[in-house]
Design a protein around this motif. Structure first.
Motif, PDB file in Angstrom:
ATOM      1  N   UNK A 183       0.830  -1.201   0.000  1.00 20.80           N
ATOM      2  CA  UNK A 183       0.000   0.000   0.000  1.00 20.80           C
ATOM      3  C   UNK A 183       0.870   1.259   0.000  1.00 20.80           C
ATOM      4  N   UNK A 184       0.292   2.329  -0.517  1.00 22.48           N
ATOM      5  CA  UNK A 184       0.941   3.633  -0.467  1.00 22.48           C
ATOM      6  C   UNK A 184      -0.138   4.702  -0.556  1.00 22.48           C
ATOM      7  N   UNK A 185       0.245   5.936  -0.261  1.00 25.64           N
ATOM      8  CA  UNK A 185      -0.670   7.048  -0.440  1.00 25.64           C
ATOM      9  C   UNK A 185      -1.266   7.619   0.826  1.00 25.64           C
ATOM     10  N   UNK A 186      -0.982   7.013   1.962  1.00 24.83           N
ATOM     11  CA  UNK A 186      -1.513   7.542   3.207  1.00 24.83           C
ATOM     12  C   UNK A 186      -0.831   8.847   3.587  1.00 24.83           C
ATOM     13  N   UNK A 187      -1.358   9.483   4.624  1.00 24.59           N
ATOM     14  CA  UNK A 187      -0.766  10.729   5.081  1.00 24.59           C
ATOM     15  C   UNK A 187      -1.695  11.494   5.992  1.00 24.59           C
ATOM     16  N   UNK A 188      -1.331  12.746   6.218  1.00 28.28           N
ATOM     17  CA  UNK A 188      -2.115  13.642   7.068  1.00 28.28           C
ATOM     18  C   UNK A 188      -2.908  14.595   6.192  1.00 28.28           C
ATOM     19  N   UNK A 228      -7.788  11.895  -0.236  1.00 29.46           N
ATOM     20  CA  UNK A 228      -6.574  11.096  -0.391  1.00 29.46           C
ATOM     21  C   UNK A 228      -6.876   9.970  -1.357  1.00 29.46           C
ATOM     22  N   UNK A 229      -5.853   9.538  -2.078  1.00 32.54           N
ATOM     23  CA  UNK A 229      -5.982   8.338  -2.903  1.00 32.54           C
ATOM     24  C   UNK A 229      -4.943   7.330  -2.453  1.00 32.54           C
ATOM     25  N   UNK A 230      -5.410   6.194  -2.013  1.00 27.74           N
ATOM     26  CA  UNK A 230      -4.535   5.104  -1.620  1.00 27.74           C
ATOM     27  C   UNK A 230      -4.333   4.155  -2.793  1.00 27.74           C
ATOM     28  N   UNK A 231      -3.143   3.580  -2.856  1.00 31.17           N
ATOM     29  CA  UNK A 231      -2.832   2.607  -3.898  1.00 31.17           C
ATOM     30  C   UNK A 231      -2.441   1.280  -3.265  1.00 31.17           C
ATOM     31  N   UNK A 243       0.913  -4.456   4.465  1.00 31.75           N
ATOM     32  CA  UNK A 243       1.367  -3.963   5.768  1.00 31.75           C
ATOM     33  C   UNK A 243       0.529  -2.793   6.263  1.00 31.75           C
ATOM     34  N   UNK A 244      -0.100  -2.083   5.357  1.00 25.06           N
ATOM     35  CA  UNK A 244      -0.950  -0.974   5.754  1.00 25.06           C
ATOM     36  C   UNK A 244      -0.292   0.379   5.559  1.00 25.06           C
ATOM     37  N   UNK A 245      -1.146   1.407   5.471  1.00 25.84           N
ATOM     38  CA  UNK A 245      -0.681   2.777   5.357  1.00 25.84           C
ATOM     39  C   UNK A 245      -1.550   3.645   6.269  1.00 25.84           C
TER      40      UNK A 245
END
Length: 123
Positions: A6-11, A18-21, A115-117
């Protein structure tokens, strides 16, 4: 075996997007459903959305319906989760997972997990 990253997480501030991949690799051929789950501190992991890899059928939890869109890019073996109008209660670790089935919305049906974001929504 299927690997998921996964990627794309944040504040982000409340009301933002947000867009998660979720990039899949390994034995991705066949009938799979790829789903997104989230887990907030002190809470159980909950289903967010899922998409069937072959047919593109989508499923959403009531808590996110209308604010979240799941989609796939088959040539890139990537699943996206577009989240709009984010709320502080959306704060959680978001994981993607794969189930060897055409339809799956419960944790026990999913065999492979990323693993998660982290997604944090400030008020």
């Amino acid at each position: 075996q299927v690997q998921l990253v996964e990627s794309g997480g944040g504040l982000v501030q409340a009301g933002g997007s947000l867009r998660l991949s979720c990039a899949a690799s390994g034995r991705t051929a066949g009938s799979y459903t790829v789903g997104w789950f989230r887990q907030a501190p002190g809470k159980e992991r909950e289903f967010v959305a899922a998409i069937s890899w072959s047919g593109g059928y989508t499923y959403y939890a009531d808590s996110v319906k209308g604010r979240v869109t799941i989609s796939r890019d088959s040539p890139k073996n990537t699943i996206y989760l577009q989240m709009n109008s984010l709320k502080p209660e959306d704060t959680a670790v978001y994981c993607c997972a794969a189930a060897p089935a055409d339809y799956a919305t419960t944790r026990s049906e999913y065999a492979y997990w990323g693993q998660g974001t982290q997604v944090t929504v400030s008020s």
